[in-house]
Design a protein around this motif. Structure first.
Motif, short mmCIF file in Angstrom:
data_model
loop_
_atom_site.label_atom_id
_atom_site.label_comp_id
_atom_site.label_asym_id
_atom_site.label_seq_id
_atom_site.Cartn_x
_atom_site.Cartn_y
_atom_site.Cartn_z
N VAL A 332 -44.42 -3.21 -88.48
CA VAL A 332 -45.38 -2.15 -88.15
C VAL A 332 -44.84 -0.78 -88.54
O VAL A 332 -45.54 0.04 -89.12
CB VAL A 332 -45.74 -2.19 -86.65
CG1 VAL A 332 -46.56 -0.97 -86.25
CG2 VAL A 332 -46.49 -3.46 -86.31
N LEU A 333 -43.58 -0.53 -88.23
CA LEU A 333 -42.98 0.76 -88.54
C LEU A 333 -42.92 1.00 -90.05
O LEU A 333 -43.10 2.14 -90.51
CB LEU A 333 -41.58 0.86 -87.93
CG LEU A 333 -41.54 1.01 -86.41
CD1 LEU A 333 -40.10 0.94 -85.91
CD2 LEU A 333 -42.20 2.32 -85.97
N VAL A 334 -42.67 -0.03 -90.81
CA VAL A 334 -42.65 0.12 -92.27
C VAL A 334 -44.05 0.47 -92.77
O VAL A 334 -44.23 1.33 -93.64
CB VAL A 334 -42.11 -1.15 -92.95
CG1 VAL A 334 -42.36 -1.11 -94.45
CG2 VAL A 334 -40.63 -1.29 -92.68
N ARG A 335 -45.06 -0.20 -92.23
CA ARG A 335 -46.45 0.13 -92.61
C ARG A 335 -46.79 1.57 -92.26
O ARG A 335 -47.44 2.29 -93.03
CB ARG A 335 -47.43 -0.81 -91.92
CG ARG A 335 -47.41 -2.24 -92.44
CD ARG A 335 -48.37 -3.11 -91.64
NE ARG A 335 -49.76 -2.63 -91.76
CZ ARG A 335 -50.75 -3.09 -91.01
NH1 ARG A 335 -50.52 -4.00 -90.07
NH2 ARG A 335 -51.97 -2.61 -91.19
N ILE A 336 -46.32 2.01 -91.09
CA ILE A 336 -46.61 3.38 -90.65
C ILE A 336 -45.87 4.39 -91.52
O ILE A 336 -46.43 5.43 -91.90
CB ILE A 336 -46.25 3.53 -89.16
CG1 ILE A 336 -47.21 2.71 -88.31
CG2 ILE A 336 -46.28 4.99 -88.74
CD1 ILE A 336 -46.82 2.63 -86.87
N LEU A 337 -44.62 4.11 -91.83
CA LEU A 337 -43.86 5.02 -92.71
C LEU A 337 -44.52 5.10 -94.07
O LEU A 337 -44.60 6.17 -94.69
CB LEU A 337 -42.42 4.52 -92.83
CG LEU A 337 -41.51 5.35 -93.74
CD1 LEU A 337 -41.42 6.80 -93.27
CD2 LEU A 337 -40.11 4.72 -93.81
N ASN A 447 -56.27 0.68 -94.12
CA ASN A 447 -55.88 0.05 -92.86
C ASN A 447 -54.58 0.63 -92.32
O ASN A 447 -54.44 0.85 -91.10
CB ASN A 447 -55.74 -1.46 -93.05
CG ASN A 447 -57.07 -2.15 -93.30
OD1 ASN A 447 -58.13 -1.62 -92.95
ND2 ASN A 447 -57.04 -3.31 -93.92
N ASN A 448 -53.62 0.88 -93.20
CA ASN A 448 -52.35 1.45 -92.76
C ASN A 448 -52.52 2.87 -92.24
O ASN A 448 -51.87 3.28 -91.28
CB ASN A 448 -51.34 1.43 -93.91
CG ASN A 448 -50.79 0.05 -94.18
OD1 ASN A 448 -51.00 -0.87 -93.40
ND2 ASN A 448 -50.10 -0.11 -95.29
N LEU A 449 -53.38 3.66 -92.88
CA LEU A 449 -53.62 5.03 -92.43
C LEU A 449 -54.18 5.04 -91.02
O LEU A 449 -53.77 5.86 -90.18
CB LEU A 449 -54.59 5.73 -93.39
CG LEU A 449 -54.05 6.06 -94.78
CD1 LEU A 449 -55.18 6.51 -95.70
CD2 LEU A 449 -52.97 7.14 -94.71
#
Length: 694
Positions: A332-337, A447-449
């Protein structure tokens, strides 16, 4: 009905004909491996040349069987044949879109007695239009359906003897809904509200500048553990020695054993096996299990399985995160970064999604002067829109430090062998799945945004913070990649008095960007920012008239400005309501009063009196950077302009009071400037002639 070949066309008769035979294919794809006419599913991905495009197919199994052969001929023609006169060659993505809307027509037709397109009459087409009006709420979507149906007429020479017998255009209003045309424009994308974009940029900067090192270190640890999972485990006596060493480390660090659902005593045996580099059965042997039990009695078991990465990033002086879990947090954190980095690149460069997605390793270049001071940061990618080639052309954007930092983060997120910065990260669960293109799709980025916004708001709620991303009209704002370019154009065109994220100055950013490719006509970004500036000027002038501020104008062109603004106000009032963007744009394009409010003056532009441009210069607008407000006869002054000049006069008085600190030449120039301002204000009636006081 079998596949036949029309004697006057190049429609194929051979079922083995390649349906992408005349399309340019991606590098590394063998044409002989692509779909053939006989296939019921045509895979279009080999002909998708942009790396962010999703895999596409044409599924003819969804087409009524009796109509399938004719439909195959139509879409083969769209993919391969020369367009009829007056038609354009369609991109593969557009053809796929036509297929999707065409299915609605075919499903409707399947319930009717027709088994050939050439038997359809004008009444049938009118009935289909009524069907669309009853089932499709969007006028633009209904227009898309009608355009796909008309292909059966415009491409009739490639359809043997089964095509529409009449042009639907002849139905006129019955087909066009009153000849309405919905023009698709990029600026139709909604602008991200300021209350949304401001915290979004702030948090994106935090992720890139403060949190990225922790996330990247956690990913490195995760990947190292994953390598042990994938290869053949090492077992035997060596595994027990490694287990003993690992248990000593847990006790020395006073670190609880990894926890999770299942397993004896809640211990995550799978993770311990991963750390030891052995299989789980080895750890379940009595001798090995005794070592684990001893450690459990000493340090206990954690509530989940966490990585060892130490969190060093700070938020308001404290660690922003306690620790990163192996199974949940990391991906999740990688997607958010990724989303945070994308936000900075897309929003602060003006690049389109396709341009961002074609950034490659090494795309960032930094120019410096002889002293080492950075003078320019530039990124290079591929531009597609308006370039006249599917392959795109290389283009360069001048960017600021936040964009450069985001690019550096992307390079660290991807393994060095991966050239695409927006490829699926190696820590993603879908990383190993085969993909037809090299970068994340637009939908995945959207989706990530929105995941980023959800994470921000959850984090703020858990920690009692107030810098969350607020709802708009009581609903979360739905972000998409296309919104950033429009929003940046709006801020640059309008240049609000404040600044977003504390330090981003839009005027400076616009100058930077217009030096690079984003300011050229092909990019279209300069035109978008200028259109927003046109709308802002129109809204400002309308407000000036509503408040009767134009009646108090002073200066050499004040009378002319009042006449122009009275006429403009009449046209605004004729609309009977506050103009929306499209109405204001049309109003300004047709009836622009050519009045340009500014900080020091309100320019009533008259080309014959300009001092800011040379006679005969091609540009038809005044140049604010070369304005000579104290001498030009195009000047009118509002009350706000006068106050600005009075403050400037007071500043010059303050400088002259410290005259001993000024060099003689500087003092003379300040005295001359003060005298010019004083004379200007006296002519405007803001000072009595000869009055030396403010």
């Amino acid at each position: 009905m079998g596949l036949t070949q029309h004697p006057l066309s190049d429609t194929p008769a051979n079922p083995d004909t390649l349906v992408l035979g005349r399309r340019r294919l991606r590098s590394g794809v063998r044409r002989s491996d692509t779909s053939r006419l006989r296939d019921d599913i045509w895979r279009l991905s080999p002909a998708l040349l942009q790396c962010q495009q999703p895999a596409l197919i044409l599924n003819f199994l969804a087409i009524p069987a009796r109509l399938r052969p004719a439909v195959k001929l139509l879409f083969y023609a769209l993919l391969n044949n020369k367009p009829p006169a007056g038609e354009q060659r369609l991109e593969v993505v557009t053809i796929h879109g036509y297929f999707q809307t065409f299915k609605e027509f075919l499903d409707w037709l399947d319930s009717r007695p027709h088994d050939r397109f050439n038997s359809l009459t004008s009444d049938d087409l009118r009935q289909f239009q009524k069907h669309l009006q009853a089932t499709v709420s969007s006028a633009s979507q209904r227009a898309n359906h009608r355009r796909s149906v008309r292909l059966l007429w415009t491409w009739r020479e490639h359809l043997a003897d089964d095509h529409l017998a009449l042009d639907p255009e002849r139905l006129e209003d019955d087909w066009h809904e009153g000849n309405s045309r919905v023009r698709k424009q990029e600026n139709a994308n909604p602008r991200i509200p300021e209350q949304v974009i401001s915290p979004l940029v702030i948090w994106s900067l935090r992720f890139v500048d403060d949190f990225a090192d922790d996330i990247l270190a956690a990913q490195d640890e995760w990947l190292a553990l994953q390598k042990k999972t994938r290869r053949d485990p090492q077992t035997g006596q060596g595994a027990r020695r490694r287990l003993a060493a690992l248990m000593r480390r847990y006790r020395e660090e006073r670190r609880p054993l990894p926890g999770g659902t299942g397993g004896q005593h809640g211990i995550n045996i799978r993770h311990l096996a991963r750390e030891v580099d052995c299989d789980r059965q080895t750890l379940m042997a009595p001798a090995s299990w005794e070592l684990i039990e001893q450690a459990r009695r000493d340090v206990g078991v954690d509530d989940s399985t966490y990585l060892r990465t130490e969190i060093r990033g700070l938020l308001d002086g404290e660690s922003w995160l306690r620790k990163v879990s192996y199974d949940e947090d990391l991906t999740v954190l990688v997607r958010i970064l990724t989303a945070a980095s994308y936000t900075l690149v897309a929003y602060l460069s003006g690049m389109r999604d396709s341009e961002v997605k074609h950034l490659r390793r090494g795309c960032l270049a930094i120019d410096a002067d002889r002293t080492g001071k950075i003078t320019r940061r530039k990124i290079t990618s591929m531009a597609f829109k308006g370039e006249g080639t599917q392959l795109g052309v290389e283009a360069t954007w001048v960017v600021g430090r936040p964009v450069a930092r985001a690019v550096e983060v992307f390079e660290r997120l991807q393994p060095k062998r991966q050239r695409w910065l927006f490829a699926i990260p190696p820590s993603s669960h879908t990383h190993k799945k085969p993909r037809s293109t090299g970068a994340k799709t637009t939908k995945a980025t959207d989706n990530n945004l929105n995941l980023l916004v959800t994470w921000i708001n959850d984090y703020c709620r858990r920690h009692g913070r107030t810098d969350h991303v607020p709802d708009v009209s009581k609903r979360p704002w739905r972000l998409s990649t296309a919104q950033f370019r429009r929003t940046l154009a709006w801020f640059i065109g309008r240049r609000p008095g404040g600044s977003i994220a504390g330090a981003i100055q839009y005027r400076h950013l616009s100058v930077q960007m217009f030096e690079g490719y984003a300011g050229t006509s092909k990019s279209g970004f300069r035109a978008e920012a200028q259109q927003e500036a046109l709308l802002a000027r129109g809204e400002g002038l309308s407000l000036m008239v509503d408040r009767h501020e134009h009646e108090r104008l002073r200066g050499p062109s004040a009378d002319e400005a009042r006449v122009r603004l009275d006429k403009f106000g009449d046209r605004v009032r004729f609309l009977g309501k506050t103009p929306d963007d499209s109405q204001m744009k049309k109003l300004m394009e047709q009836n622009d009063p050519r009045i340009y409010p500014g900080r020091f003056v309100t320019c009533t532009d008259n080309a014959s009196r300009r001092l800011c441009r040379l006679p005969g210069e091609a540009d038809t607008t005044p140049d604010p950077g070369q304005c000579k407000p104290l001498a030009c006869r195009n000047v009118a002054s509002t009350d706000s302009n006068i106050q600005t000049w009075l403050q400037r006069l007071a500043d010059q008085d303050a400088r002259l009071q410290a005259a001993d600190a000024l060099a003689p030449r500087v003092r003379i120039r300040v005295e001359e400037d003060r005298a010019e301002i004083q004379s200007f204000l006296a002519r405007a009636g803001a000072l009595e002639p000869g009055d030396a006081s403010v």
